[in-house]
Design a protein around this motif. Structure first.
Motif, PDB file in Angstrom:
ATOM      1  N   GLY A   1       8.549  35.962  14.639  1.00  0.00           N
ATOM      2  CA  GLY A   1       7.137  35.811  14.942  1.00  0.00           C
ATOM      3  C   GLY A   1       6.322  35.990  13.677  1.00  0.00           C
ATOM      4  O   GLY A   1       6.811  36.516  12.669  1.00  0.00           O
ATOM      5  N   VAL A   2       5.062  35.550  13.719  1.00  0.00           N
ATOM      6  CA  VAL A   2       4.150  35.707  12.590  1.00  0.00           C
ATOM      7  C   VAL A   2       2.957  36.536  13.033  1.00  0.00           C
ATOM      8  O   VAL A   2       2.279  36.198  14.011  1.00  0.00           O
ATOM      9  CB  VAL A   2       3.657  34.350  12.048  1.00  0.00           C
ATOM     10  N   VAL A   3       2.720  37.646  12.316  1.00  0.00           N
ATOM     11  CA  VAL A   3       1.481  38.403  12.491  1.00  0.00           C
ATOM     12  C   VAL A   3       0.524  37.962  11.390  1.00  0.00           C
ATOM     13  O   VAL A   3       0.923  37.738  10.249  1.00  0.00           O
ATOM     14  CB  VAL A   3       1.724  39.925  12.442  1.00  0.00           C
ATOM     15  N   TRP A   4      -0.751  37.855  11.735  1.00  0.00           N
ATOM     16  CA  TRP A   4      -1.703  37.238  10.800  1.00  0.00           C
ATOM     17  C   TRP A   4      -3.114  37.758  11.082  1.00  0.00           C
ATOM     18  O   TRP A   4      -3.441  38.100  12.220  1.00  0.00           O
ATOM     19  CB  TRP A   4      -1.685  35.724  10.980  1.00  0.00           C
ATOM     20  N   HIS A   5      -3.912  37.817  10.065  1.00  0.00           N
ATOM     21  CA  HIS A   5      -5.363  37.837  10.201  1.00  0.00           C
ATOM     22  C   HIS A   5      -5.966  37.195   8.964  1.00  0.00           C
ATOM     23  O   HIS A   5      -5.300  37.003   7.961  1.00  0.00           O
ATOM     24  CB  HIS A   5      -5.919  39.234  10.452  1.00  0.00           C
ATOM     25  N   CYS A   6      -7.261  36.894   9.055  1.00  0.00           N
ATOM     26  CA  CYS A   6      -7.914  36.045   8.058  1.00  0.00           C
ATOM     27  C   CYS A   6      -7.666  36.499   6.624  1.00  0.00           C
ATOM     28  O   CYS A   6      -7.481  35.678   5.728  1.00  0.00           O
ATOM     29  CB  CYS A   6      -9.420  36.005   8.307  1.00  0.00           C
ATOM     30  N   GLY A   7      -7.679  37.812   6.391  1.00  0.00           N
ATOM     31  CA  GLY A   7      -7.494  38.305   5.038  1.00  0.00           C
ATOM     32  C   GLY A   7      -7.942  39.733   4.897  1.00  0.00           C
ATOM     33  O   GLY A   7      -8.647  40.085   3.956  1.00  0.00           O
ATOM     34  N   GLN A   8      -7.517  40.591   5.843  1.00  0.00           N
ATOM     35  CA  GLN A   8      -8.024  41.959   5.870  1.00  0.00           C
ATOM     36  C   GLN A   8      -6.951  43.015   6.051  1.00  0.00           C
ATOM     37  O   GLN A   8      -7.250  44.145   6.430  1.00  0.00           O
ATOM     38  CB  GLN A   8      -9.112  42.108   6.952  1.00  0.00           C
ATOM     39  N   ALA A   9      -5.694  42.701   5.748  1.00  0.00           N
ATOM     40  CA  ALA A   9      -4.672  43.745   5.788  1.00  0.00           C
ATOM     41  C   ALA A   9      -4.864  44.701   4.611  1.00  0.00           C
ATOM     42  O   ALA A   9      -5.328  44.292   3.542  1.00  0.00           O
ATOM     43  CB  ALA A   9      -3.278  43.122   5.734  1.00  0.00           C
ATOM     44  N   PRO A  10      -4.529  45.975   4.767  1.00  0.00           N
ATOM     45  CA  PRO A  10      -4.606  46.915   3.638  1.00  0.00           C
ATOM     46  C   PRO A  10      -3.721  46.441   2.489  1.00  0.00           C
ATOM     47  O   PRO A  10      -2.589  45.989   2.697  1.00  0.00           O
ATOM     48  CB  PRO A  10      -4.092  48.226   4.239  1.00  0.00           C
ATOM     49  N   ALA A  11      -4.216  46.570   1.269  1.00  0.00           N
ATOM     50  CA  ALA A  11      -3.513  46.031   0.098  1.00  0.00           C
ATOM     51  C   ALA A  11      -2.161  46.698  -0.120  1.00  0.00           C
ATOM     52  O   ALA A  11      -1.260  46.090  -0.703  1.00  0.00           O
ATOM     53  CB  ALA A  11      -4.389  46.183  -1.137  1.00  0.00           C
TER      54      ALA A  11
END
Length: 460
Positions: free
Chosen positions: A334-344
């Motif tokens: 599976g793929v987990v995703w969000h626009c661009g806000q995961a902790p670095a």
């Protein structure tokens, strides 16, 4: 059968039309008559008109083709107006590393949750219209009965210091709810009294304009410090400077609101107003807040914020609230995703950490990287089907190139990916699951027992 093809104009419309046209073509090969044009319906007015067009038809069911992401308003309108069984087909897309062009699985996820709350059965399909033997698969889908929700179990009283930290983080937590969740996002709704009974958490409303006003008041020196903090991120100098500074001001505003309201986390309406009214993305600032242990849940998802707060406390590490946007049987991942806000700190050190723009709204600041390999735990304090539960899942984040732009990771679950997809949709779960690194099942068991929540395990 009535036919409705749902989509949104903020996604790749040309690609959606091509995929949907093939899906409709395959559907028309089946031994059933379809009432409906097969054109993509982009808003509720078009859905209403299409419902009026088939009002006099004698139908025994409704087929909904989920060509892109949509909220659940349209599918709920269709269910209410027709009262007929719903068959929802979401169209996958390849993991190209580029823009998430359709995001149709997430739309199916929202629809399954909203229909579950209303006790409306639906039968789902997630398959490419050009997949081998698709005609046979569709025939089986149209003849299927709705899947029974997976069973929960009673949480065990597992001793856990980490679980005790998670419980402490929830009890009396203060969440700032900035704006309201978008229409059709039943996944993000909450009832204050019910939440108070669960863990005595307090949610304080904050107007979006208060966030924007606080952003405009952030001193230039503070914005400069934030820019310096991001200076080593690849591509930061290539972004529109005015939009970038506006985005960073949102980070300063969140810091100010946190201090003013003594908040432990935020549930914030991240779109469309941050783009359309303010002029900058809040995704990057959300990632920066999460890295500093102040979780911010997109789409004003209060339970998502609380789940993230719980997970960061029991794991002693930042949490990432993500969508599951693809579950592929062929690769069993599976793929987990969000626009661009995961902790670095979740970035794969073997890949660059890049500054970028939002794939649909075309504004900065977002952080783009694949998630690092390692053991992960996913969880959600859920309200699926109107009953609270602790949802858990385990898996391994594997080394893989970015599946889509933004922040994404490829997960090999502890059970077959197909089983996870079936359980998730049959349960009518919310579209946000929070993720942390490590195996934290015992701690989550402890929290669930302490809150009196049954456990729904997606991977055992």
């Amino acid at each position: 059968m009535g036919l409705f093809v749902l989509g949104r104009a903020t996604f790749d419309v040309d690609y959606a039309r091509a995929c949907a046209a093939r899906a409709v073509e395959v559907l028309r090969m089946q031994d059933c008559r379809l009432a409906g044009t097969g054109a993509i319906l982009f808003d509720n007015a078009e859905v209403t008109a299409a419902l009026d067009d088939i009002a006099e038809e004698k139908l025994d069911g409704i087929v909904v083709v989920q060509s892109t992401f949509t909220d659940a308003e349209a599918v709920c309108m269709i269910a209410e107006r027709t009262g007929l069984p719903l068959y929802i087909w979401a169209l996958p897309e390849p993991r190209t590393g580029g823009r998430l062009r359709l995001n149709a699985f997430c739309g199916l996820n929202l629809a399954a949750h909203a229909l579950g709350l209303r006790n409306v059965p639906c039968i789902s399909l997630y398959a490419a219209p050009d997949a081998p033997a698709i005609e046979t698969e569709i025939a089986g889908w149209l003849a299927a009965e709705p899947a029974a929700p997976p069973r929960t179990r009673v949480a065990e009283p597992v001793p856990s210091e980490a679980g005790a930290r998670g419980l402490d983080a929830l009890r009396g937590a203060r969440i700032g709810r900035i704006g309201a969740h978008p229409a059709g996002f039943d996944t993000c709704a909450y009832e204050p009294a019910r939440l108070s009974r669960l863990c005595d958490a307090h949610v304080e409303p904050v107007a979006l304009e208060d966030l924007f006003a606080a952003a405009r008041e952030v001193p230039d020196s503070a914005v400069g410090a934030l820019l310096e903090e991001c200076s080593a991120v690849s591509g930061i100098g290539e972004l529109d400077p005015d939009q970038l500074l506006r985005s960073l001001r949102l980070k300063g505003a969140l810091d100010a609101l946190k201090e003013r309201g003594r908040f432990d986390g935020f549930a914030l309406r991240c779109w469309p107003e941050t783009f359309t009214e303010y002029g900058g993305a809040i995704c990057g600032p959300v990632g920066m807040m999460g890295e500093k242990r102040t979780p911010c849940a997109c789409e004003a998802d209060v339970y998502g914020a609380l789940t993230s707060l719980m997970l960061q406390a029991l794991s002693d590490a930042p949490a990432f609230l993500a969508d599951i946007v693809d579950i592929d049987d062929a690769t069993d991942t599976g793929v987990v995703w969000h626009c661009g806000q995961a902790p670095a700190s979740m970035a794969d050190p073997a890949a660059p950490l890049e500054a970028t723009i939002h794939s649909n709204r075309r504004m900065p600041l977002l952080f783009q990287f694949p998630l690092k390999p390692g053991r992960v735990t996913l969880a959600r304090i859920s309200q699926a089907r109107g009953a609270q539960s602790m949802v858990v899942a385990g898996g391994e984040m594997i080394a893989a190139p970015p599946s889509f732009s933004g922040t994404s990771g490829v997960v090999r679950f502890d059970t077959a990916a197909k089983t996870v997809r079936q359980r998730l949709l049959a349960a009518g779960l919310e579209h946000h699951l929070a993720l942390v690194y490590g195996d934290h099942r015992d701690a989550l068991e402890h929290v669930a027992h302490g809150l009196g929540l049954p456990v729904l395990d997606l991977t055992q």
